[in-house]
Write a protein that holds these residues in place. Structure first.
Motif, PDB file in Angstrom:
ATOM      1  N   ILE A 152       4.404   5.863 -10.696  1.00  0.00           N
ATOM      2  CA  ILE A 152       2.946   6.002 -10.666  1.00  0.00           C
ATOM      3  C   ILE A 152       2.373   4.645 -10.264  1.00  0.00           C
ATOM      4  CG2 ILE A 152       0.857   6.530 -11.985  1.00  0.00           C
ATOM      5  CD1 ILE A 152       4.078   7.530 -13.530  1.00  0.00           C
ATOM      6  N   PHE A 153       1.657   4.597  -9.158  1.00  0.00           N
ATOM      7  CA  PHE A 153       1.056   3.325  -8.766  1.00  0.00           C
ATOM      8  C   PHE A 153      -0.277   3.568  -8.060  1.00  0.00           C
ATOM      9  CE2 PHE A 153       3.954   4.513  -5.330  1.00  0.00           C
ATOM     10  CZ  PHE A 153       3.214   4.301  -4.169  1.00  0.00           C
ATOM     11  N   ALA A 154      -1.180   2.612  -8.227  1.00  0.00           N
ATOM     12  CA  ALA A 154      -2.496   2.666  -7.612  1.00  0.00           C
ATOM     13  C   ALA A 154      -2.639   1.527  -6.615  1.00  0.00           C
ATOM     14  CB  ALA A 154      -3.592   2.587  -8.678  1.00  0.00           C
ATOM     15  N   PHE A 155      -3.384   1.777  -5.551  1.00  0.00           N
ATOM     16  CA  PHE A 155      -3.614   0.777  -4.522  1.00  0.00           C
ATOM     17  C   PHE A 155      -4.781   1.256  -3.661  1.00  0.00           C
ATOM     18  CE2 PHE A 155      -1.104   4.005  -2.638  1.00  0.00           C
ATOM     19  CZ  PHE A 155      -1.303   3.991  -1.262  1.00  0.00           C
ATOM     20  N   THR A 156      -5.282   0.380  -2.823  1.00  0.00           N
ATOM     21  CA  THR A 156      -6.321   0.760  -1.881  1.00  0.00           C
ATOM     22  C   THR A 156      -5.678   1.033  -0.536  1.00  0.00           C
ATOM     23  OG1 THR A 156      -8.008  -0.531  -3.051  1.00  0.00           O
ATOM     24  CG2 THR A 156      -8.472   0.061  -0.763  1.00  0.00           C
ATOM     25  N   LEU A 157      -5.925   2.205  -0.013  1.00  0.00           N
ATOM     26  CA  LEU A 157      -5.293   2.638   1.228  1.00  0.00           C
ATOM     27  C   LEU A 157      -5.571   1.657   2.360  1.00  0.00           C
ATOM     28  CD1 LEU A 157      -6.257   6.304   0.607  1.00  0.00           C
ATOM     29  CD2 LEU A 157      -3.907   5.633   1.146  1.00  0.00           C
ATOM     30  N   GLY A 158      -4.519   1.262   3.061  1.00  0.00           N
ATOM     31  CA  GLY A 158      -4.641   0.386   4.209  1.00  0.00           C
ATOM     32  C   GLY A 158      -4.676  -1.096   3.903  1.00  0.00           C
ATOM     33  N   GLU A 159      -4.662  -1.471   2.606  1.00  0.00           N
ATOM     34  CA  GLU A 159      -4.819  -2.882   2.264  1.00  0.00           C
ATOM     35  C   GLU A 159      -3.512  -3.601   1.932  1.00  0.00           C
ATOM     36  OE1 GLU A 159      -7.785  -3.651  -0.658  1.00  0.00           O
ATOM     37  OE2 GLU A 159      -9.450  -2.983   0.622  1.00  0.00           O
ATOM     38  N   GLN A 160      -2.377  -2.890   1.979  1.00  0.00           N
ATOM     39  CA  GLN A 160      -1.087  -3.534   1.707  1.00  0.00           C
ATOM     40  C   GLN A 160      -0.084  -3.200   2.823  1.00  0.00           C
ATOM     41  OE1 GLN A 160      -0.099  -5.375  -1.171  1.00  0.00           O
ATOM     42  NE2 GLN A 160      -2.074  -5.265  -2.182  1.00  0.00           N
ATOM     43  N   PRO A 161      -0.473  -3.343   4.090  1.00  0.00           N
ATOM     44  CA  PRO A 161       0.425  -2.912   5.175  1.00  0.00           C
ATOM     45  C   PRO A 161       1.701  -3.731   5.271  1.00  0.00           C
ATOM     46  CG  PRO A 161      -1.419  -4.155   6.074  1.00  0.00           C
ATOM     47  CD  PRO A 161      -1.728  -3.914   4.614  1.00  0.00           C
ATOM     48  N   GLN A 162       1.702  -4.944   4.701  1.00  0.00           N
ATOM     49  CA  GLN A 162       2.899  -5.784   4.786  1.00  0.00           C
ATOM     50  C   GLN A 162       4.084  -5.151   4.059  1.00  0.00           C
ATOM     51  OE1 GLN A 162       0.416  -6.390   2.683  1.00  0.00           O
ATOM     52  NE2 GLN A 162       1.464  -6.585   0.712  1.00  0.00           N
ATOM     53  N   ILE A 163       3.821  -4.318   3.054  1.00  0.00           N
ATOM     54  CA  ILE A 163       4.919  -3.696   2.305  1.00  0.00           C
ATOM     55  C   ILE A 163       5.760  -2.823   3.224  1.00  0.00           C
ATOM     56  CG2 ILE A 163       5.492  -2.093   0.430  1.00  0.00           C
ATOM     57  CD1 ILE A 163       2.994  -3.055  -1.033  1.00  0.00           C
ATOM     58  N   LEU A 164       5.088  -2.030   4.043  1.00  0.00           N
ATOM     59  CA  LEU A 164       5.801  -1.175   5.004  1.00  0.00           C
ATOM     60  C   LEU A 164       6.263  -1.974   6.214  1.00  0.00           C
ATOM     61  CD1 LEU A 164       6.704   1.583   6.109  1.00  0.00           C
ATOM     62  CD2 LEU A 164       4.380   1.873   7.013  1.00  0.00           C
ATOM     63  N   GLN A 165       5.401  -2.856   6.731  1.00  0.00           N
ATOM     64  CA  GLN A 165       5.729  -3.528   7.981  1.00  0.00           C
ATOM     65  C   GLN A 165       6.961  -4.420   7.855  1.00  0.00           C
ATOM     66  OE1 GLN A 165       4.150  -2.899  11.023  1.00  0.00           O
ATOM     67  NE2 GLN A 165       6.074  -3.888  11.621  1.00  0.00           N
ATOM     68  N   LYS A 166       7.061  -5.173   6.758  1.00  0.00           N
ATOM     69  CA  LYS A 166       8.226  -6.037   6.575  1.00  0.00           C
ATOM     70  C   LYS A 166       9.508  -5.213   6.474  1.00  0.00           C
ATOM     71  CE  LYS A 166       5.881  -9.955   4.374  1.00  0.00           C
ATOM     72  NZ  LYS A 166       5.763 -10.780   3.128  1.00  0.00           N
ATOM     73  N   PHE A 167       9.401  -4.046   5.853  1.00  0.00           N
ATOM     74  CA  PHE A 167      10.562  -3.164   5.769  1.00  0.00           C
ATOM     75  C   PHE A 167      10.953  -2.661   7.148  1.00  0.00           C
ATOM     76  CE2 PHE A 167      12.154   1.200   5.654  1.00  0.00           C
ATOM     77  CZ  PHE A 167      13.304   1.026   4.908  1.00  0.00           C
ATOM     78  N   MET A 168       9.986  -2.191   7.931  1.00  0.00           N
ATOM     79  CA  MET A 168      10.286  -1.635   9.243  1.00  0.00           C
ATOM     80  C   MET A 168      10.782  -2.706  10.211  1.00  0.00           C
ATOM     81  SD  MET A 168       9.908   1.530   8.773  1.00  0.00           S
ATOM     82  CE  MET A 168      10.250   2.003  10.468  1.00  0.00           C
TER      83      MET A 168
END
Length: 275
Positions: A152-168
């Motif tokens: 269960i986690f909360a965040f603001t959509l579009g404001e943490q793109p580095q989490i996905l981008q660094k992985f990709m």
């Protein structure tokens, strides 16, 4: 539990001026059937006091109730083995643009029981708000780090793109150095915070009696103040719903038959009776 009529009235009053939050879940493969999504929707609607959209990212929309907004899981090109292991597809929710969705979002795993008002969870400030990982027995005998859990986690959509981008940018590095996506999120999130003590409780860590004792002591009900019960790993909620004396769990997380609060939750919110 929030009074559903009061919540609905508040939704009507606020809907004209307040941007709805987004409740996110994800369903892929065959482990979780449509009942899990439909029950979760009904439980959210009964335990929130602000306008919301309920979104399921999925590869199969069959059997989902019409109130559920369905979108395809964003492609990550991981291959079937990597896609299924460790919850890595969850990282896709951190895309800079997730299906055009905007605002504050609360991601909820399907094997989750909502037992209190989740409104404060959506509204809690922070970059990514998530569970602080519960210690296992072996963790008391080794160095213990600060790790988050993404049930269960909360965040603001579009404001943490580095989490996905660094992985990709280098998924091979991630798979070689991280056991699961939740540790990746722990290391790459900005302004990571943990839920206040008692908001999220673990079924197997907090409510189930210790090994051996759980053969004679039944699971406890959620304590006052709890908002969500997380079923991470075995057993899963569906295992403890039937009321036929079945064994569930494993040697250390053992039980028999129905767990009353889980069975009541499942049936009250429209789940089919496995018994």
């Amino acid at each position: 539990m929030v009074d559903r009529h009061k919540a609905r009235k508040m939704n009507d009053m606020n809907s004209a001026t307040e941007e709805p939050c987004v409740i996110l879940c994800m369903k892929w493969g065959t482990l979780y059937g449509p009942d899990y999504v439909n029950v979760l929707y009904a439980a959210v609607a009964d335990n929130i006091t602000i306008p919301f959209r309920f979104v399921c990212l999925t590869d199969d929309r069959t059997g989902l109730r019409p109130e559920v907004e369905c979108f395809d899981i964003p492609p990550m090109d991981l291959g079937p083995d990597r896609f299924a292991f460790g919850g890595w597809p969850k990282l896709s929710v951190f895309a800079r643009d997730l299906c055009g969705l905007k605002g504050r979002a609360l991601f909820v795993d399907l094997d989750t029981i909502i037992v209190g008002d989740i409104t404060p969870m959506v509204q809690m400030e922070g970059g990514v708000c998530l569970i602080r990982e519960w210690r296992r027995f072996a963790d008391y005998f080794r160095k213990w780090g600060v790790n988050g859990m993404t049930s269960i986690f909360a965040f603001t959509l579009g404001e943490q793109p580095q989490i996905l981008q660094k992985f990709m940018d280098d998924p091979d590095y991630a798979f070689a150095n991280y056991r699961s996506e939740q540790r990746w999120v722990t290391d790459t999130a900005h302004d990571m915070r943990f839920w206040p003590e008692g908001w999220v409780v673990s079924f197997k860590r907090n409510l189930l009696a210790p090994p051996l004792l759980n053969r004679v002591i039944p699971p406890k009900s959620p304590p006052p103040g709890a908002r969500i019960v997380a079923f991470h790993g075995e057993p899963r909620p569906i295992h403890v719903v039937p009321d036929r004396g079945q064994r569930w769990g494993n040697w250390s997380r053992y039980g028999r038959g129905a767990v009353p609060f889980v069975r009541d939750y499942w049936l009250r919110y429209g789940g089919s009776d496995p018994a």
